[in-house]
Design a protein around this motif. Structure first.
Motif, mmCIF file in Angstrom:
data_model
loop_
_atom_site.group_PDB
_atom_site.id
_atom_site.type_symbol
_atom_site.label_atom_id
_atom_site.label_comp_id
_atom_site.label_asym_id
_atom_site.label_seq_id
_atom_site.Cartn_x
_atom_site.Cartn_y
_atom_site.Cartn_z
ATOM 1 N N ARG A 40 8.830 41.102 23.081
ATOM 2 C CA ARG A 40 7.830 41.053 22.561
ATOM 3 C C ARG A 40 8.349 41.273 21.151
ATOM 4 O O ARG A 40 7.561 40.023 20.395
ATOM 5 C CB ARG A 40 7.050 42.128 22.826
ATOM 6 N N MET A 41 9.030 41.970 20.462
ATOM 7 C CA MET A 41 9.347 41.706 19.112
ATOM 8 C C MET A 41 10.281 40.482 18.737
ATOM 9 O O MET A 41 9.937 40.394 17.772
ATOM 10 C CB MET A 41 10.631 43.051 18.917
ATOM 11 N N VAL A 63 8.874 37.857 16.187
ATOM 12 C CA VAL A 63 10.181 37.231 14.913
ATOM 13 C C VAL A 63 10.261 35.940 15.225
ATOM 14 O O VAL A 63 10.268 34.948 14.209
ATOM 15 C CB VAL A 63 11.217 37.696 14.896
ATOM 16 N N THR A 64 10.616 35.427 16.420
ATOM 17 C CA THR A 64 10.870 33.581 16.238
ATOM 18 C C THR A 64 8.826 33.315 15.942
ATOM 19 O O THR A 64 9.364 32.622 15.053
ATOM 20 C CB THR A 64 10.739 33.338 17.934
ATOM 21 N N ARG A 65 8.651 33.353 16.427
ATOM 22 C CA ARG A 65 7.009 32.764 16.108
ATOM 23 C C ARG A 65 6.771 32.917 14.466
ATOM 24 O O ARG A 65 6.311 32.117 13.426
ATOM 25 C CB ARG A 65 5.875 33.778 16.405
ATOM 26 N N ASP A 104 6.854 30.371 8.524
ATOM 27 C CA ASP A 104 7.306 29.888 8.065
ATOM 28 C C ASP A 104 8.215 28.881 7.149
ATOM 29 O O ASP A 104 8.059 28.069 6.294
ATOM 30 C CB ASP A 104 8.320 30.795 7.492
ATOM 31 N N GLU A 105 8.832 28.085 9.102
ATOM 32 C CA GLU A 105 8.866 26.759 8.811
ATOM 33 C C GLU A 105 7.893 26.467 8.293
ATOM 34 O O GLU A 105 8.611 24.989 7.319
ATOM 35 C CB GLU A 105 10.003 26.584 9.637
ATOM 36 N N ALA A 106 7.357 26.180 9.057
ATOM 37 C CA ALA A 106 6.057 24.939 8.870
ATOM 38 C C ALA A 106 5.472 24.998 7.735
ATOM 39 O O ALA A 106 5.587 24.277 6.947
ATOM 40 C CB ALA A 106 5.088 25.122 10.458
ATOM 41 N N LYS A 107 5.433 26.185 6.882
ATOM 42 C CA LYS A 107 5.024 26.226 5.870
ATOM 43 C C LYS A 107 5.223 25.805 4.869
ATOM 44 O O LYS A 107 5.073 24.981 3.674
ATOM 45 C CB LYS A 107 4.625 27.871 5.480
ATOM 46 N N GLN A 108 6.986 25.727 4.587
ATOM 47 C CA GLN A 108 7.806 25.350 3.727
ATOM 48 C C GLN A 108 8.170 23.539 4.039
ATOM 49 O O GLN A 108 7.988 22.991 2.894
ATOM 50 C CB GLN A 108 9.409 25.933 3.950
ATOM 51 N N LYS A 109 7.580 23.394 4.718
ATOM 52 C CA LYS A 109 7.897 21.797 5.371
ATOM 53 C C LYS A 109 6.580 20.795 4.941
ATOM 54 O O LYS A 109 6.384 19.948 3.954
ATOM 55 C CB LYS A 109 8.155 21.777 6.856
ATOM 56 N N HIS A 110 5.320 21.822 4.635
ATOM 57 C CA HIS A 110 4.064 21.389 3.999
ATOM 58 C C HIS A 110 3.899 21.808 3.009
ATOM 59 O O HIS A 110 3.612 20.882 2.029
ATOM 60 C CB HIS A 110 3.054 22.519 4.858
ATOM 61 N N ALA A 111 4.624 22.706 2.117
ATOM 62 C CA ALA A 111 4.744 22.831 0.908
ATOM 63 C C ALA A 111 5.845 22.002 -0.117
ATOM 64 O O ALA A 111 5.695 21.230 -1.156
ATOM 65 C CB ALA A 111 5.134 24.319 0.209
#
Length: 140
Positions: free
Chosen positions: A106-107, A111-113, A118-125
């Protein structure tokens, strides 16, 4: 005293291997299903052993039923394992559910999620910065 600990640890490891084989091959109770023996802690006087098991079920009710099935078959399992091990005293088996494997999975998923978010936010930025740069170049 350290020698006694190492002996009980060796017995616990051998007991873990034998229990895993017995539970996999010899126990036909459908209530038990797929079970993993994670660890075995043997008391110093070899009178009892805590057997830590994991089921690939997350529902507490199903886990409780499976533990009950193992506990009711503990005497039979103990006799099967006693025939395989050369011990003067065969410990009484106490089955305990070990949630560490399920909790670890579960942990890991959490962490993977978070990493993917974070990667999606970085691409969007990065896309926003690039569009701003193009807008500024067009104005010049």
């Amino acid at each position: 005293m350290a020698k006694e600990f190492s002996r009980t640890r060796r017995i616990g490891q051998q007991l873990q291997q034998e229990l895993a084989q017995v539970l996999h091959r010899d126990i036909k109770d459908p209530r038990v299903g797929m079970v993993t023996v994670n660890d075995v802690e043997v008391s110093r006087d070899l009178s009892y052993a805590k057997v830590f098991v994991t089921f690939f079920e997350e529902d507490d009710k199903i886990v409780a039923e499976k533990l009950e099935a193992l506990s009711s078959a503990a005497g039979y399992i103990r006799s099967l394992v006693a025939g395989r091990m050369k011990l003067r005293v065969m410990p009484e088996l106490r089955f305990i559910y070990d949630a560490s494997l399920v909790e670890g999975m579960r942990m890991s998923n959490l962490v993977t999620r978070v990493i993917h978010n974070d990667e999606a936010k970085q691409k969007h930025a990065n896309r926003d910065e690039q569009s701003e740069d193009k807008d500024q170049q067009g104005e010049d």
